[in-house]
Design a protein around this motif. Sequence first.
Motif, PDB file in Angstrom:
ATOM      1  N   ALA A  19       0.831  -1.199   0.000  1.00  0.00           N
ATOM      2  CA  ALA A  19       0.000   0.000   0.000  1.00  0.00           C
ATOM      3  C   ALA A  19       0.872   1.259   0.000  1.00  0.00           C
ATOM      4  O   ALA A  19       0.567   2.239  -0.691  1.00  0.00           O
ATOM      5  CB  ALA A  19      -0.930   0.000   1.206  1.00  0.00           C
ATOM      6  N   ARG A  24      -1.028   4.606  -1.416  1.00  0.00           N
ATOM      7  CA  ARG A  24      -2.303   4.673  -0.699  1.00  0.00           C
ATOM      8  C   ARG A  24      -2.128   5.384   0.635  1.00  0.00           C
ATOM      9  O   ARG A  24      -1.048   5.409   1.209  1.00  0.00           O
ATOM     10  CB  ARG A  24      -2.856   3.275  -0.462  1.00  0.00           C
ATOM     11  N   SER A  25      -3.212   5.942   1.136  1.00  0.00           N
ATOM     12  CA  SER A  25      -3.201   6.645   2.409  1.00  0.00           C
ATOM     13  C   SER A  25      -3.136   5.658   3.572  1.00  0.00           C
ATOM     14  O   SER A  25      -3.715   4.572   3.511  1.00  0.00           O
ATOM     15  CB  SER A  25      -4.476   7.480   2.538  1.00  0.00           C
ATOM     16  N   LEU A  28      -6.360   4.145   5.193  1.00  0.00           N
ATOM     17  CA  LEU A  28      -7.076   3.029   4.591  1.00  0.00           C
ATOM     18  C   LEU A  28      -6.666   1.677   5.166  1.00  0.00           C
ATOM     19  O   LEU A  28      -6.962   0.648   4.567  1.00  0.00           O
ATOM     20  CB  LEU A  28      -6.861   3.031   3.072  1.00  0.00           C
ATOM     21  N   TRP A  44       3.732   0.056   5.730  1.00  0.00           N
ATOM     22  CA  TRP A  44       3.335   1.230   4.949  1.00  0.00           C
ATOM     23  C   TRP A  44       4.440   2.303   4.998  1.00  0.00           C
ATOM     24  O   TRP A  44       4.801   2.866   3.974  1.00  0.00           O
ATOM     25  CB  TRP A  44       2.015   1.789   5.498  1.00  0.00           C
TER      26      TRP A  44
END
Length: 58
Positions: A19, A24-25, A28, A44
């Motif tokens: 992610a 991606r944030s 999430l 992440w």
Amino acid sequence: MKRQKRDRLDRAFSKGFQAGVGGRSKELCPYASLDSRSQWLGGWREGVDGRINGMFSK
């Protein structure tokens, strides 16, 4: 039992890494449990750092 738990946490880290590399944030994160969530966020962070440093491209 310990192996299954470790595998689950490894999978959370891996999914978080993917992610992060994908941009991606962190909001999430799909995990609710503290252990899995912290592993996902750790992955992440590493993914985002790698993307920012140019190690990965989309």
